[in-house]
Motif scaffolding. Structure first.
Motif, PDB file in Angstrom:
ATOM      1  N   GLY A 197       3.531  16.025  20.888  1.00  0.00           N
ATOM      2  CA  GLY A 197       2.171  15.176  20.974  1.00  0.00           C
ATOM      3  C   GLY A 197       1.528  14.845  19.584  1.00  0.00           C
ATOM      4  N   THR A 198       1.524  16.106  18.941  1.00  0.00           N
ATOM      5  CA  THR A 198       1.086  15.952  17.335  1.00  0.00           C
ATOM      6  C   THR A 198       1.989  14.997  16.426  1.00  0.00           C
ATOM      7  N   PHE A 199       3.070  15.221  16.701  1.00  0.00           N
ATOM      8  CA  PHE A 199       4.052  14.255  15.916  1.00  0.00           C
ATOM      9  C   PHE A 199       3.724  13.081  16.296  1.00  0.00           C
ATOM     10  N   GLY A 200       3.660  12.630  17.718  1.00  0.00           N
ATOM     11  CA  GLY A 200       3.541  11.577  18.167  1.00  0.00           C
ATOM     12  C   GLY A 200       2.308  10.699  17.762  1.00  0.00           C
ATOM     13  N   THR A 228       2.325   7.530  14.889  1.00  0.00           N
ATOM     14  CA  THR A 228       1.464   6.343  15.389  1.00  0.00           C
ATOM     15  C   THR A 228       0.594   5.995  14.438  1.00  0.00           C
ATOM     16  N   TYR A 229      -0.038   6.988  14.026  1.00  0.00           N
ATOM     17  CA  TYR A 229      -1.045   6.605  12.759  1.00  0.00           C
ATOM     18  C   TYR A 229      -0.411   6.132  11.606  1.00  0.00           C
ATOM     19  N   GLY A 230       0.795   6.808  11.169  1.00  0.00           N
ATOM     20  CA  GLY A 230       1.302   6.296  10.033  1.00  0.00           C
ATOM     21  C   GLY A 230       1.911   4.841  10.100  1.00  0.00           C
ATOM     22  N   TYR A 231       2.100   4.635  11.285  1.00  0.00           N
ATOM     23  CA  TYR A 231       2.725   3.217  11.414  1.00  0.00           C
ATOM     24  C   TYR A 231       1.796   2.193  11.429  1.00  0.00           C
ATOM     25  N   MET A 232       0.535   2.466  12.068  1.00  0.00           N
ATOM     26  CA  MET A 232      -0.498   1.390  12.474  1.00  0.00           C
ATOM     27  C   MET A 232      -1.510   1.333  11.387  1.00  0.00           C
ATOM     28  N   THR A 233      -1.676   2.450  10.404  1.00  0.00           N
ATOM     29  CA  THR A 233      -2.984   2.255   9.414  1.00  0.00           C
ATOM     30  C   THR A 233      -2.321   1.405   8.215  1.00  0.00           C
ATOM     31  N   ARG A 234      -3.386   0.816   7.906  1.00  0.00           N
ATOM     32  CA  ARG A 234      -3.264  -0.180   6.357  1.00  0.00           C
ATOM     33  C   ARG A 234      -3.542   0.716   5.199  1.00  0.00           C
ATOM     34  N   LYS A 235      -3.958   1.953   5.411  1.00  0.00           N
ATOM     35  CA  LYS A 235      -4.331   2.632   4.461  1.00  0.00           C
ATOM     36  C   LYS A 235      -3.105   3.053   3.600  1.00  0.00           C
ATOM     37  N   ASP A 236      -3.061   3.054   2.287  1.00  0.00           N
ATOM     38  CA  ASP A 236      -1.903   3.571   1.383  1.00  0.00           C
ATOM     39  C   ASP A 236      -1.912   5.184   1.285  1.00  0.00           C
ATOM     40  N   LEU A 237      -0.894   5.683   2.004  1.00  0.00           N
ATOM     41  CA  LEU A 237      -0.949   7.170   2.082  1.00  0.00           C
ATOM     42  C   LEU A 237       0.085   7.779   1.089  1.00  0.00           C
ATOM     43  N   SER A 238       0.541   6.996   0.174  1.00  0.00           N
ATOM     44  CA  SER A 238       1.524   7.336  -0.772  1.00  0.00           C
ATOM     45  C   SER A 238       1.031   8.563  -1.759  1.00  0.00           C
ATOM     46  N   LEU A 284       2.690  14.871   6.325  1.00  0.00           N
ATOM     47  CA  LEU A 284       4.125  14.259   5.892  1.00  0.00           C
ATOM     48  C   LEU A 284       4.560  13.621   6.937  1.00  0.00           C
ATOM     49  N   THR A 285       4.475  13.630   8.308  1.00  0.00           N
ATOM     50  CA  THR A 285       4.809  12.872   9.503  1.00  0.00           C
ATOM     51  C   THR A 285       4.346  11.543   9.307  1.00  0.00           C
ATOM     52  N   ALA A 286       3.031  11.334   9.047  1.00  0.00           N
ATOM     53  CA  ALA A 286       2.277  10.235   8.913  1.00  0.00           C
ATOM     54  C   ALA A 286       2.769   9.354   7.514  1.00  0.00           C
ATOM     55  N   TRP A 287       2.946  10.194   6.553  1.00  0.00           N
ATOM     56  CA  TRP A 287       3.329   9.262   5.102  1.00  0.00           C
ATOM     57  C   TRP A 287       4.969   8.746   5.397  1.00  0.00           C
ATOM     58  N   ASP A 288       5.581   9.866   5.741  1.00  0.00           N
ATOM     59  CA  ASP A 288       7.191   9.245   6.003  1.00  0.00           C
ATOM     60  C   ASP A 288       7.221   8.076   6.966  1.00  0.00           C
ATOM     61  N   THR A 289       6.610   8.077   8.095  1.00  0.00           N
ATOM     62  CA  THR A 289       6.480   6.942   8.951  1.00  0.00           C
ATOM     63  C   THR A 289       5.978   5.548   8.126  1.00  0.00           C
ATOM     64  N   GLN A 290       4.888   5.769   7.460  1.00  0.00           N
ATOM     65  CA  GLN A 290       4.389   4.493   6.464  1.00  0.00           C
ATOM     66  C   GLN A 290       5.556   3.980   5.632  1.00  0.00           C
ATOM     67  N   LYS A 291       6.270   5.220   5.233  1.00  0.00           N
ATOM     68  CA  LYS A 291       7.281   4.850   4.009  1.00  0.00           C
ATOM     69  C   LYS A 291       8.215   4.263   4.618  1.00  0.00           C
ATOM     70  N   ILE A 292       8.919   4.765   5.789  1.00  0.00           N
ATOM     71  CA  ILE A 292       9.889   4.336   6.346  1.00  0.00           C
ATOM     72  C   ILE A 292       9.770   2.799   6.978  1.00  0.00           C
TER      73      ILE A 292
END
Length: 246
Positions: A134-137, A141-151, A194-202
């Motif tokens: 649940g937490t990972f999901g 999702t946040y990492g995929y949807m957000t337009r904020k740069d998480l780098s 890191l889950t959010a950041w890695d999702t955005q990076k990928i």
């Protein structure tokens, strides 16, 4: 078929189609690659779970591993070797080879995770798995949807992770239960981020990838990164919620 820019990447605002059309097309293209990433990651997790349960149910094998501790150390070293090879040489290897190495890593992890079945109750493991999922999901999702740069956040979390590894090694000799609790809490926070950041990076990598061979490699390395996030988040949460021990 999507338009391409001069470098062959899916177009974003190029060609005769409108910018909105191109954006929607690129979004669909990236979404297709991300589904492959999460598909591979899920298969890797399933392989890990199946192997771990099979090994845990084989009493003769468990006794052999306990009597010969070098076997477990050998497996752990093999895990690190596979990750290093896959991360450093994925661009030079065939996509099929990269995929096989990923599943080999998932298999090895399944064996090295077997001890959790003798430390924690089955109910605790199942409960923690669902909390992790649940937490990972949510964070993926946040990492995929957000337009904020998480780098920037990702860079900070990576440095914290290095510090966490060092402190964990020190605590092996200190045996501090309080420090172990702090390490677990920090570990959960780090891998949630890191889950959010890695999702955005990928996702960004997917948007710049063209060609079936390269897409397959991105799906593999992306699956590996998210797989590692999931496994580590699960293990840190298990240390917190494991509670009832056998």
């Amino acid at each position: 078929m999507y338009d391409q820019d001069r470098n062959g990447r899916p177009a974003y605002g190029y060609g005769s189609a409108s910018a909105l059309e191109n954006e929607m097309t690129l979004s669909a293209y990236v979404g297709k690659i991300m589904r492959r990433v999460f598909g591979k990651m899920t298969l890797g997790l399933l392989l890990t779970a199946i192997i771990s349960m099979l090994v845990a149910s084989n009493q003769a094998l468990i006794i052999t591993m306990v009597q010969h501790s070098w076997m477990m150390w050998g497996l752990i070293i093999a895990e690190f070797a596979v990750v290093l090879v896959l991360s450093a040489r994925i661009n030079k290897m065939q996509a099929t080879t990269a995929t096989l190495l990923f599943y080999l890593y998932a298999l090895l992890t399944g064996i090295t995770l077997t001890p959790i079945f003798f430390v924690y109750s089955g109910a605790a493991i199942v409960k923690t798995f669902f909390i992790t999922a649940g937490t990972f999901g949510i964070m993926a999702t946040y990492g995929y949807m957000t337009r904020k740069d998480l780098s920037r956040m990702g860079s900070i979390l990576f440095m914290v992770l290095i510090g966490l590894i060092v402190v964990s090694i020190v605590n092996i000799f200190m045996h501090s239960s309080m420090l172990d609790w702090i390490i677990s809490l920090v570990g959960v926070a780090v891998f949630i981020g890191l889950t959010a950041w890695d999702t955005q990076k990928i996702k960004q990598m997917a948007a710049e990838t063209v060609g079936e061979e390269n897409v397959s490699k991105v799906a593999t390395i992306g699956a590996l990164e998210l797989y590692l996030d999931f496994i580590n988040l699960f293990l840190y949460l298990l240390r917190i919620f494991g509670g009832n021990r056998n």
